[in-house]
Design an enzyme around this catalytic site. Structure first.
Site, PDB file in Angstrom:
ATOM      1  CB  SER A 127      -2.219  49.785 -52.654  1.00  0.00           C
ATOM      2  OG  SER A 127      -2.929  49.015 -53.613  1.00  0.00           O
ATOM      3  CB  THR A 159      -1.716  51.867 -44.447  1.00  0.00           C
ATOM      4  OG1 THR A 159      -2.144  50.633 -43.875  1.00  0.00           O
ATOM      5  CG2 THR A 159      -0.194  51.805 -44.601  1.00  0.00           C
ATOM      6  CG  ASP A 160      -4.404  49.757 -40.239  1.00  0.00           C
ATOM      7  OD1 ASP A 160      -3.876  49.370 -41.310  1.00  0.00           O
ATOM      8  OD2 ASP A 160      -5.446  49.241 -39.776  1.00  0.00           O
ATOM      9  CD  GLU A 161      -1.051  46.691 -44.310  1.00  0.00           C
ATOM     10  OE1 GLU A 161       0.072  46.293 -44.643  1.00  0.00           O
ATOM     11  OE2 GLU A 161      -2.083  46.420 -44.932  1.00  0.00           O
ATOM     12  CE1 TYR A 175       0.863  49.846 -49.333  1.00  0.00           C
ATOM     13  CE2 TYR A 175       0.195  48.628 -47.377  1.00  0.00           C
ATOM     14  CZ  TYR A 175       0.023  49.687 -48.250  1.00  0.00           C
ATOM     15  OH  TYR A 175      -0.990  50.597 -48.033  1.00  0.00           O
ATOM     16  CE  LYS A 208       0.973  54.360 -47.885  1.00  0.00           C
ATOM     17  NZ  LYS A 208       0.563  55.330 -48.966  1.00  0.00           N
TER      18      LYS A 208
HETATM   19  P1  NAD Z   1      -4.867  51.200 -55.563  1.00  0.00           P
HETATM   20  O1  NAD Z   1      -3.746  50.260 -55.807  1.00  0.00           O
HETATM   21  O2  NAD Z   1      -6.273  50.770 -55.827  1.00  0.00           O
HETATM   22  O3  NAD Z   1      -4.643  52.550 -56.415  1.00  0.00           O
HETATM   23  C1  NAD Z   1      -3.400  53.157 -56.545  1.00  0.00           C
HETATM   24  C2  NAD Z   1      -3.500  54.192 -57.667  1.00  0.00           C
HETATM   25  O4  NAD Z   1      -2.244  54.887 -57.750  1.00  0.00           O
HETATM   26  C3  NAD Z   1      -3.770  53.600 -59.038  1.00  0.00           C
HETATM   27  O5  NAD Z   1      -4.719  54.361 -59.740  1.00  0.00           O
HETATM   28  C4  NAD Z   1      -2.414  53.674 -59.742  1.00  0.00           C
HETATM   29  O6  NAD Z   1      -2.503  53.774 -61.155  1.00  0.00           O
HETATM   30  C5  NAD Z   1      -1.840  54.926 -59.106  1.00  0.00           C
HETATM   31  N1  NAD Z   1      -0.354  54.940 -59.134  1.00  0.00           N
HETATM   32  C6  NAD Z   1       0.478  53.951 -58.721  1.00  0.00           C
HETATM   33  N2  NAD Z   1       1.755  54.309 -58.911  1.00  0.00           N
HETATM   34  C7  NAD Z   1       1.722  55.576 -59.412  1.00  0.00           C
HETATM   35  C8  NAD Z   1       2.737  56.500 -59.791  1.00  0.00           C
HETATM   36  N3  NAD Z   1       4.040  56.201 -59.678  1.00  0.00           N
HETATM   37  N4  NAD Z   1       2.347  57.708 -60.263  1.00  0.00           N
HETATM   38  C9  NAD Z   1       1.043  58.023 -60.374  1.00  0.00           C
HETATM   39  N5  NAD Z   1       0.044  57.184 -60.048  1.00  0.00           N
HETATM   40  C10 NAD Z   1       0.380  55.975 -59.560  1.00  0.00           C
HETATM   41  O7  NAD Z   1      -4.691  51.683 -54.060  1.00  0.00           O
HETATM   42  P2  NAD Z   1      -5.790  52.002 -52.947  1.00  0.00           P
HETATM   43  O8  NAD Z   1      -6.162  50.743 -52.262  1.00  0.00           O
HETATM   44  O9  NAD Z   1      -6.825  52.868 -53.523  1.00  0.00           O
HETATM   45  O10 NAD Z   1      -4.894  52.837 -51.920  1.00  0.00           O
HETATM   46  C11 NAD Z   1      -4.754  54.246 -52.080  1.00  0.00           C
HETATM   47  C12 NAD Z   1      -3.929  54.788 -50.943  1.00  0.00           C
HETATM   48  O11 NAD Z   1      -4.549  54.506 -49.696  1.00  0.00           O
HETATM   49  C13 NAD Z   1      -2.520  54.183 -50.840  1.00  0.00           C
HETATM   50  O12 NAD Z   1      -1.626  55.215 -50.485  1.00  0.00           O
HETATM   51  C14 NAD Z   1      -2.645  53.158 -49.727  1.00  0.00           C
HETATM   52  O13 NAD Z   1      -1.407  52.961 -49.093  1.00  0.00           O
HETATM   53  C15 NAD Z   1      -3.640  53.835 -48.828  1.00  0.00           C
HETATM   54  N6  NAD Z   1      -4.436  52.946 -47.969  1.00  0.00           N
HETATM   55  C16 NAD Z   1      -5.130  51.914 -48.496  1.00  0.00           C
HETATM   56  C17 NAD Z   1      -5.971  51.131 -47.690  1.00  0.00           C
HETATM   57  C18 NAD Z   1      -6.783  49.994 -48.272  1.00  0.00           C
HETATM   58  O14 NAD Z   1      -7.512  49.347 -47.532  1.00  0.00           O
HETATM   59  N7  NAD Z   1      -6.744  49.727 -49.572  1.00  0.00           N
HETATM   60  C19 NAD Z   1      -6.044  51.407 -46.330  1.00  0.00           C
HETATM   61  C20 NAD Z   1      -5.298  52.474 -45.798  1.00  0.00           C
HETATM   62  C21 NAD Z   1      -4.528  53.254 -46.634  1.00  0.00           C
HETATM   63  O1  TDX Z   2      -7.195  35.834 -51.173  1.00  0.00           O
HETATM   64  C1  TDX Z   2      -6.960  36.340 -50.060  1.00  0.00           C
HETATM   65  N1  TDX Z   2      -7.176  35.592 -48.939  1.00  0.00           N
HETATM   66  C2  TDX Z   2      -6.948  36.061 -47.681  1.00  0.00           C
HETATM   67  O2  TDX Z   2      -7.183  35.347 -46.689  1.00  0.00           O
HETATM   68  C3  TDX Z   2      -6.445  37.682 -49.906  1.00  0.00           C
HETATM   69  C4  TDX Z   2      -6.168  38.528 -51.118  1.00  0.00           C
HETATM   70  C5  TDX Z   2      -6.223  38.141 -48.632  1.00  0.00           C
HETATM   71  N2  TDX Z   2      -6.451  37.357 -47.542  1.00  0.00           N
HETATM   72  C6  TDX Z   2      -6.253  37.919 -46.195  1.00  0.00           C
HETATM   73  C7  TDX Z   2      -4.950  38.636 -45.947  1.00  0.00           C
HETATM   74  C8  TDX Z   2      -5.350  39.690 -44.920  1.00  0.00           C
HETATM   75  O3  TDX Z   2      -5.342  39.128 -43.618  1.00  0.00           O
HETATM   76  O4  TDX Z   2      -7.274  38.924 -46.025  1.00  0.00           O
HETATM   77  C9  TDX Z   2      -6.790  40.047 -45.291  1.00  0.00           C
HETATM   78  C10 TDX Z   2      -6.910  41.301 -46.148  1.00  0.00           C
HETATM   79  O5  TDX Z   2      -5.965  41.179 -47.201  1.00  0.00           O
HETATM   80  P1  TDX Z   2      -5.739  42.353 -48.287  1.00  0.00           P
HETATM   81  O6  TDX Z   2      -7.029  42.681 -48.940  1.00  0.00           O
HETATM   82  O7  TDX Z   2      -4.586  41.965 -49.128  1.00  0.00           O
HETATM   83  O8  TDX Z   2      -5.409  43.598 -47.350  1.00  0.00           O
HETATM   84  P2  TDX Z   2      -4.229  43.889 -46.285  1.00  0.00           P
HETATM   85  O9  TDX Z   2      -3.020  43.103 -46.554  1.00  0.00           O
HETATM   86  O10 TDX Z   2      -4.855  43.834 -44.917  1.00  0.00           O
HETATM   87  O11 TDX Z   2      -3.907  45.431 -46.662  1.00  0.00           O
HETATM   88  C11 TDX Z   2      -4.975  46.345 -46.995  1.00  0.00           C
HETATM   89  O12 TDX Z   2      -5.269  47.197 -45.917  1.00  0.00           O
HETATM   90  C12 TDX Z   2      -4.297  48.145 -45.561  1.00  0.00           C
HETATM   91  C13 TDX Z   2      -4.611  47.171 -48.217  1.00  0.00           C
HETATM   92  O13 TDX Z   2      -4.304  46.296 -49.294  1.00  0.00           O
HETATM   93  C14 TDX Z   2      -3.465  48.088 -47.933  1.00  0.00           C
HETATM   94  O14 TDX Z   2      -3.224  48.926 -49.049  1.00  0.00           O
HETATM   95  C15 TDX Z   2      -3.817  48.946 -46.756  1.00  0.00           C
HETATM   96  O15 TDX Z   2      -2.715  49.714 -46.396  1.00  0.00           O
END
Ligand code: NAD
Ligand code: TDX
Length: 338
Positions: free
Chosen positions: A88, A127-129, A154, A158
């Site tokens: 992610s 994701t919106d990305e 990434y 997705k």
């Molecule tokens: P994360 O990295 O915190 O968690 C990912 C989880 O998936 C972990 O528990 C990891 O062990 C498990 N995993 C990874 N590879 C695996 C595999 N091959 N088999 C089984 N398990 C596996 O991620 P997150 O931030 O909780 O994101 C979860 C989902 O939401 C992702 O699909 C991500 O693209 C999506 N998403 C995240 C955000 C965000 O802001 N973090 C926003 C929009 C969508």
């Molecule tokens: O140390 C930092 N300093 C900084 O300026 C980090 C880790 C990030 N950033 C910036 C990069 C981005 O503009 O902050 C913003 C957010 O960064 P991330 O937390 O890495 O998120 P982003 O890249 O926006 O992606 C997240 O949102 C969409 C999630 O990680 C993805 O899984 C999801 O799909």
């Protein structure tokens, strides 16, 4: 509209940040639902995230979504798959894209084949990305009609996985829905991500690190609002449809960072500007009108200052949860000049 009422859900990635928050949400709000968590416990997965939940409600299976034999044993008997598991983190995908192809593309393929074989309802978390980025002064926001234009390894994996879901629905009739959500924040988020990284830096006496000019905009949503939206789509969503999830939370990174610094009693300028992320998306912004008007969903946790304070308190109170990961993460960032 007849609602779908799943009783036995397979949640992939349920030991990660958003997946584990969804598991807590369902356990707390739907007492008649059983959850099986399938998680490979990568560096981002932590079994602690689902510790303490009733054993008769949540079963944990340690395994990989790319393992088709395991899916053959596990999927039958479930009435829905909610697929969160992914690699992610954008920065990791730039340093080493291979695991992103394996988990995000091949893993989704394997799950879709299982959903097809056993005729199981499938909800895909994305994701919106996938839509790329917007200029800071663009009056538009992303909608379900926005063309795909991902920037990073990434987001391109997705996007690939979303397209597989659309094809498996159209060609094989898999009962699938997709949601594309904006940036989540809340408890259990890995310290590699922006908000937890800055909070834990301050707690460790390190200066927060801002990429580039700090003007990049993210559209923040509390993870509990993401969970309620996913539940709404799973139970009321129209098969084959995509829904964007967002809570009108656009803020630039420097504003978020200054809010964190203020809330933690630090001077607003106590941070460092570091090397920018290659290909760094400028702005994300979600228009979630379809989800709100067609399915009646509304976010509940829209007071960002309050959500941030709760999140700061959670990291302050749960040092043992993040300290080991923090050391490894910062070593990695140091190697990247970030
Ligand atoms: P994360 O990295 O915190 O968690 C990912 C989880 O998936 C972990 O528990 C990891 O062990 C498990 N995993 C990874 N590879 C695996 C595999 N091959 N088999 C089984 N398990 C596996 O991620 P997150 O931030 O909780 O994101 C979860 C989902 O939401 C992702 O699909 C991500 O693209 C999506 N998403 C995240 C955000 C965000 O802001 N973090 C926003 C929009 C969508
Ligand atoms: O140390 C930092 N300093 C900084 O300026 C980090 C880790 C990030 N950033 C910036 C990069 C981005 O503009 O902050 C913003 C957010 O960064 P991330 O937390 O890495 O998120 P982003 O890249 O926006 O992606 C997240 O949102 C969409 C999630 O990680 C993805 O899984 C999801 O799909």
């Amino acid at each position: 509209m007849t609602e779908f009422s799943p009783k036995n859900i397979l949640v992939t990635g349920g030991c990660g940040f958003i997946g584990s928050n969804f598991v807590h949400y369902v356990v707390n709000t739907h007492p008649d639902v059983h959850i099986t968590v399938l998680d490979a416990l990568t560096y981002a997965g932590n079994i602690e995230n689902i510790k303490g939940l009733p054993e008769d409600r949540v079963t944990f299976m340690h395994g990989n979504i790319c393992d088709a034999d395991l899916l053959d044993r596990l999927v039958p008997g479930h009435d829905a798959i909610v697929h969160y598991a992914a690699e992610s983190h954008n920065d990791n995908s730039i340093a080493n894209p291979a695991p992103f192809l394996e988990t995000n593309v091949d893993g989704t393929f394997k799950l879709l084949q299982a959903a097809r074989k056993y005729d199981v309802r499938y909800h895909h978390i994305s994701t919106d990305e996938v839509y790329g980025d917007l200029a800071l002064d663009d009056p538009h926001r992303f909608t379900e009609e926005t063309p795909y234009n991902p920037s990073s390894p990434y987001s391109s994996t997705k996007a690939s996985s979303d397209l597989l879901v659309r094809a498996w629905h159209r060609t094989f009739g898999v009962k699938a829905t997709i949601s594309n959500c904006s940036n989540n924040y809340g408890p259990y988020q890995h310290v590699e991500k922006f908000i937890p990284r800055q909070i834990t830096n301050i707690l460790e006496g390190q200066r927060p690190k801002l990429y580039g000019d700090g003007l990049n905009v993210r559209d923040w949503i509390h993870t509990d609002d993401h969970s309620s939206a996913v539940w709404t789509i799973l139970t009321k969503g129209v098969i084959g449809e995509t829904y964007l999830i967002g809570a009108d939370g656009e803020r630039n990174n420097i504003t978020v960072l200054k809010s964190i610094l203020r809330a933690m009693g630090q001077p607003e300028d106590a941070f460092e500007l570091v090397k920018d992320r290659p290909g760094h998306d400028r702005r994300y912004a979600i228009d979630s009108t379809k989800l709100r008007t067609q399915l009646g969903w509304h976010p509940q946790h829209t007071d960002f200052a309050e959500g941030l304070e709760q999140t700061i308190n959670w990291y302050t109170d749960n040092r043992q949860w993040w300290e080991a990961a923090k050391a490894k993460t910062e070593k990695r960032y140091q190697g990247q000049g970030q």
